[in-house]
Scaffold this active site. Structure first.
Site: not given
Ligand SMILES: Nc1ncnc2c1ncn2[C@@H]1O[C@H](COP(=O)(O)OP(=O)(O)OP(=O)(O)O)[C@@H](O)[C@H]1O
Ligand SMILES: [Mg+2]
Length: 553
Positions: A65, A98-99, A394
């Site tokens: 994550d 997010t990545t 998520d």
């Protein structure tokens, strides 16, 4: 410090203040941001790798994550911190991507660096990026596919796509279904809009069994046990009182002295206390309640009477749990026993104390249309449960996003490839030097499919050539990188779908962060007692810049 013609130095900034300006400042910032982006880049996509993080206290976290990785990094460099903010914002606002957001910001900066090397002024780049960002949002919006809340299958696919890039592959089907059920359960119509507050979904982690045994309880599960062993452990057709008051005799606020002169008087005194407590319990019983959740303490004598009346009581319940109980069971929290009436009681099919592993939990099951639910996550080891919880978070977020917005886009890098194509067409119209910035933006956006390919061990150049060619053909905008077959495929057919909101937010925050970093041409750092913004030795000078790095292990 500078030296005027007189030769006497004029001190403007405090001695020891570090300073870099112009191109050097920009390069430093870009370098630091790039390092953060590169740290998470290898985790992107279903074949991305995991990271093992060791905290200063020795705790180990294994995760894929992006938000978790970045939060755990002890980042010092100010520009790197801005990327950390991007990840946090993405996590808070939309819960996934997010990545993607961080990789995109990093890549926008890398591309900007080569433009800076060609002597293009930062303002030109910033303007170009701004225009490109707006155009990209527009293109993304056009790619969106409407989904209604009733299309359960599609909602499950959205959850599956999000879970697909996490380590819990074995249980992802059951997790996806759980996430959809839970979000739909707490969703409400408000002013013509659907709102789903995922805070109303309590996630409880319990060690033991396997991820498959993770359960959605249509009600609440509380980490508490029945207050007295004499009480029933199971109540059917539960009528639940929610009390925010002590079930004890109030102690006086000032010191009082009571002179007791005979044993009879003592007995009278105790009898009176008992009578008061009994009256309280009678009132509870009269309301029809057979279960009571109390936010405060309960006196032992009261517990005894409650047990005699066959009432299951739980004491010292947290206010958060009380609120969720009220929403789940449809009851009202009352501040005084006097207010306990049949109409404020919550209802559930059963209230039961169950033993899970070594712990006892209280299950309030099968509430009628509960507006708060609980997911009890099970798993063999702590690391597995923790990563499962993060993945579930998520999944809940992406389902919420789609339930609220009703829009999805196709993943696997297909949306990014299409947006890049649209940006290139747009760049021609922009012309001038800004055109170069728009083109650079397009290339940065393409890093997403490129990284997906790279992480899958595919040849990124071959893949990108094939992907661009497919998108030029215009048959469908949904061609992306199928990481499992290593081919360019229609990702909509493969059901790789994501919320529009996740992609929008990633684009928006990445553009903003990149532009903000590019606008800086002066880095002034005051000297502080050891723990300054700058790494030891003054200004960050390439390499790891000011990253705090991992603790020794
Ligand atoms: N089966 C698949 N084939 C190709 N790409 C996929 C597949 N499943 C997911 N993806 C893509 O993987 C990317 C998401 O990867 P990942 O979940 O690792 O990162 P993120 O969502 O950006 O960040 P995080 O989940 O860490 O917050 C998206 O671009 C998505 O479209
Ligand atoms: Mg993800």
């Amino acid at each position: 410090m500078s030296e005027p013609s007189g030769g006497v130095p004029v001190l403007v900034l405090k001695e020891g203040t570090g300073r870099t300006t112009g191109k050097e400042a920009q390069r430093n910032n870009i370098m630091a941001a790039k390092i953060i982006a590169e740290t998470v880049k290898t985790t992107l996509g279903p074949l991305g790798m995991d990271k093992m993080l060791v905290s200063s206290s020795g705790d180990v976290t294994i995760t894929n994550d992006g938000a978790t990785i970045i939060k755990e990094l002890d980042v010092q460099h100010p520009a790197a911190k801005m990327l950390v903010e991007v990840a946090k914002a993405q996590d808070n606002e939309v819960g996934d991507g997010t990545t993607t957001a961080v990789v995109l910001s990093g890549e926008l900066l890398v591309k900007a660096e080569s433009l800076l090397n060609q002597n293009i002024h930062p303002t030109v780049i910033i303007n170009g990026y701004k225009k490109a960002g707006e155009k990209a949002m527009e293109a993304l919006d056009k790619l969106a596919i409407p989904v209604t809340m009733d299309e359960d299958k599609m909602l499950v696919e959205v959850a599956l796509t999000s879970l697909g890039s996490k380590g819990i592959t074995a249980a992802k089907d059951s997790f996806a279904k759980l996430a959809v059920k839970a979000v739909k359960q707490v969703a409400e119509e408000k002013d013509g809009k659907t709102k789903a507050d995922i805070d109303l979904i309590k996630v409880l982690k319990k060690h033991g069994k396997s991820l498959d045994e993770t359960e959605l309880v249509k009600g609440m599960v509380i980490d508490k046990e029945v207050a007295s062993p004499q009480m029933p452990k199971l109540i059917e057709s539960a009528k639940i009182a929610l009390l925010n008051a002590k079930l004890e005799i109030e102690k006086t606020e000032f010191d009082a002295k009571i002179n007791i002169e005979s044993p009879e008087q003592m007995q009278l005194f105790l009898d009176e206390e008992e009578r008061m407590l009994r009256e309280m319990v009678d009132q509870i019983a009269k309301s029809g309640a057979n279960v009571i959740f109390c936010e405060k303490g309960i006196d032992d004598v009261a517990l005894h009477f409650l047990a005699k009346a066959g009432i299951l009581a739980v004491k010292n319940v947290s206010s958060n749990d009380m609120e969720k109980l009220a929403r789940a069971a449809g009851g009202e929290i009352v501040a005084s026993i006097k207010d306990l009436k049949a109409n404020v009681l919550g209802k559930a099919k059963t209230v039961e104390e169950a033993k899970i592993g070594d712990d006892k939990l209280l299950y309030v099951r099968e509430c009628k249309n509960p507006k708060a639910v609980t997911i009890v996550v099970r798993g063999g080891t702590d690391h597995v449960i923790d990563e499962a919880e993060r993945s579930l978070h998520d999944a809940l977020c992406v389902v919420r996003n789609v339930v609220e917005d009703g829009k999805i886009v196709v993943g696997g890098g297909s949306s990014e490839a299409e947006v890049a194509k649209k940006l290139r067409e747009y760049a021609m119209k922009v012309g001038g030097r800004e055109q170069l910035a728009v083109e650079a933006f397009a290339e940065a956006v393409e890093t997403i499919p490129l990284t997906l390919a790279e992480n899958a061990g595919l040849d990124p150049i071959d893949i990108m050539v094939a992907l661009r060619a497919k998108h030029e053909n215009e048959q469908t905008p949904y061609f992306g990188v199928d990481v499992f077959s290593g081919k360019i495929k229609d990702m909509f057919e493969l059901k790789i779908v994501e919320p529009l909101r996740v992609k929008q937010q990633a684009l928006k925050s990445a553009t903003e962060a990149a532009n903000m970093i590019l606008k800086i041409d002066d880095l002034i750092a005051s000297k502080s007692g050891g723990k300054g913004m700058m790494p030891p030795g003054g200004m960050p000078s390439g390499g790891m810049g000011g990253m705090g790095g991992m603790p020794p292990y």
